[in-house]
Design an enzyme around this catalytic site. Sequence first.
Site, PDB file in Angstrom:
ATOM      1  N   CYS A   1      14.167 -14.266  43.074  1.00  0.00           N
ATOM      2  CA  CYS A   1      12.891 -13.556  42.931  1.00  0.00           C
ATOM      3  C   CYS A   1      11.770 -14.497  42.517  1.00  0.00           C
ATOM      4  O   CYS A   1      10.733 -14.581  43.164  1.00  0.00           O
ATOM      5  CB  CYS A   1      13.033 -12.463  41.878  1.00  0.00           C
ATOM      6  SG  CYS A   1      13.627 -10.895  42.509  1.00  0.00           S
TER       7      CYS A   1
ATOM      8  N   GLU B   1      12.715 -17.577  40.400  1.00  0.00           N
ATOM      9  CA  GLU B   1      13.308 -18.712  39.725  1.00  0.00           C
ATOM     10  C   GLU B   1      12.857 -20.032  40.349  1.00  0.00           C
ATOM     11  O   GLU B   1      12.528 -20.100  41.527  1.00  0.00           O
ATOM     12  CB  GLU B   1      14.842 -18.631  39.758  1.00  0.00           C
ATOM     13  CG  GLU B   1      15.418 -17.464  38.990  1.00  0.00           C
ATOM     14  CD  GLU B   1      15.206 -16.134  39.691  1.00  0.00           C
ATOM     15  OE1 GLU B   1      15.113 -16.125  40.926  1.00  0.00           O
ATOM     16  OE2 GLU B   1      15.102 -15.115  39.005  1.00  0.00           O
TER      17      GLU B   1
END
Length: 831
Positions: free
Chosen positions: A468, A470
């Site tokens: 998402c 990171e």
Amino acid sequence: MSMTTCECRSPQEQRLYDKIEGREDRFRKTHPRVFRLLERFEGQKPRIDIERALYFTQSMQETEGQPLVLRWAKALMHIARNMTVYVQEDQLLLGRAGCDGRYGILYPELDGDFLDIAVRDLPTRKTSPATITPEDARRVVEEIAPYWKGKTYHEALNAALPAEVHKLTYDDPEGLISRFIVNETSSFRSSIQWVHDYEKILKRGFNSIKKEAREKLAALDPLSAKDDREKRPFLEAVMIVCDAIVLWAKRHAVLAREMAEKESDPVRKAELLRMAENAEHVPGEPARDFWEACQSQWFTQMFSRIEQKTGTTISNGRMDQYFQPYYKQDREAGKITEAQAMELLECMWVGMAEFIDMYISPTGGAFNEGYAHWEAVTVGGQTPDGRDASNDLTYLILKSKREFPLHYPDLAARIHSRAPERYLWDVAETIKYGSGFPKLINDEEIVPLYVSKGATFEEALDYAVSGCTEARMPNRDTYTSGGAYINFAAAVEMVLRNGRMKKYGDQKLGVETGDPRSFTTWDQFWNAYVEQHLLFLKTAFTQQYIINKLRAEHFAQPMGSAMHDLCMKHCIDLHQEQIPEGINLGYFEYMGLGTVVDSLAAVKKLVFEEKKLSMDKLIAAIDADFEGYEDVRALLRSAPCYGNNDEYADAIGRDIDRISVEYGNKYSMSDLGIHNDVRYVPFTSHVPFGKVVSATPNGRTDGFPLSDGSSASHGADVNGPTAVLLSNCTTKNMGLRDRAARMLNIKFTPKCVEGEQGTEKLVSFIRTFCDLKLWHVQFNVVNKGTLVAAQKDPQKYRNLIVRIAGYSAYFVDLSPDLQNDLIARTEHDVM
């Protein structure tokens, strides 16, 4: 407002409207191959392909007693020899992990105890369903599942959790159903999101890595027990897996040549022969041109997905950087045109779209609605010496996202303070298209933070986006365990119910902090919340401690390890232990920040300071879900709210963040040996987490979704999008190290960003985001009326793409709850 009456539409909405009205897509003529590929599986429900699970199981049955990393490599070789290979019509790239069309594969070693449930329920479940043939379902139940009963990672974790942790984690003794309070995530994926060093494969090839492993094997100390028992199996596994992927590629070459012999179309015949030539050369040897580079990367990516469930969230890394030398070389030599290069990339995008990351457990499915996918392509950023890294391929990829009519791949654009205007303009124009791409990730936050955690500037500058939000550093990141998702809105409810929750009856779940009606000061209420908060953190860290101990017994990743410099240097598999010189970046997720901040602000302001509301009446209103207490709800919703640059609310958010980060600072390294950072990234889990929480003091009703990520509560951000950025900034404790991603969703109307003036405003907004050193932001540019119309007539709006968590999905593939959540988000029409 219906779509047909919208005064201003995003380009995506206009494209959708054209299709509804029967007009041809204007990009069909320039992308004919890709449109033909897409039309073969458009609207198709994914099918479960069992071959990976079947051959993996067969091999594991034959190798019991051997070192796990060696067993894993042998299983991959067995798969490479036996799995069906495909050459698709019109495709220019070879390599699939399963059957034609949209498909998903199974990982029985992870959650095989769910297989019986999965084959029964997947075809009919409400979120992310999939089909399976009766014969394949029979083989799963009779040939695959029995071997894994009692051996899966999920079963081991469920059995290892102490009772006080288990009751906050699972709702049943077998651990099949989550309580959505303190939720472990490691049991429905083998690893957190990952980034391979693709550049290494393009430049060296797997045969070179095999040679390196063979030389290291020959240099082992024959008298060393560690060398014999640990390093030898690892190096042997690396050699086997390098052979496996090369064998798998060459099997594709054989099939492509066979098809070329039968092909009557001379153009397709030439394509098939070239594809065969590519597969004979890569990924074993270095890529020689752009087509081979794409093919080598694609084989590597797809075999990673076969290796383990890490592969389903394998990032594509900094594609505009490692492909650029091949693109530049071929363009200068006149070997390839821009259109041909885009066609190769889009053949890869199609392959990504066909592979569906299936979560077979009920909890995994709830966390990842809409066939969630995180194969992020990262563009932009900086070079190792700190210069802007955007190049011709950067702009080609952005152009593709504006023209390619699909939500694959996920696209992340790195932003930094010296990003050129042309780059930001192209990024803004792509955002305006309306399908949620690209998400923005901020170098000004991430690079110095990663340096503070031990990275060199060069390593930190080379990060790539994964999952998402990171950011991963190839060859320096070494931690693979998934972290806990913590429902802190449940902590607020437990303060109001003395350690209990309405959803779970009279069972004591949290700390018995007393009857809140007896509290006479805000400090008493706040301290009660902190007690619940700290209990949740201890529970999450206990989960993680046990997870770290268990994983080496259940997982190995010989191929991923073969591509990692530190794993090869120390002859250690990524899953086995802490790797010397590595940086272990773990996390836990804070769920419901806006919900909690607004609830605490309302209690502080209205109950204890202004005394406009008694605690007794507040609890009565919450127990009634505000029925008959509409005046109380209206009063609560008038209190200061996060997302408005209101210091009253934001100060509470900053205190909450500080408690979490300080706990991490104190216990992460000492107890877990990692940076266990606080994040605010819910995927789609803020919806199921909200279902277990009763009404809250911010006026949210029973079961309604929590606020998502670091976004404001639904409808609470009334001071415009810049105020949202400022609240996000001021609730963060910049001086504390153990913090990480904050996912921020913002929804604009197409009118807000219309024309060149709209693009200029959006570029300015992006620069503000960068200057404030926020981690992440992503956008929906869509009319609310379009979403409402799509709910009413899903077939007509089948191709409407929206931004959900860190990914985009078809709106009609989402559950009604998640659709309503998206519709309810604040729609900003001014900037």
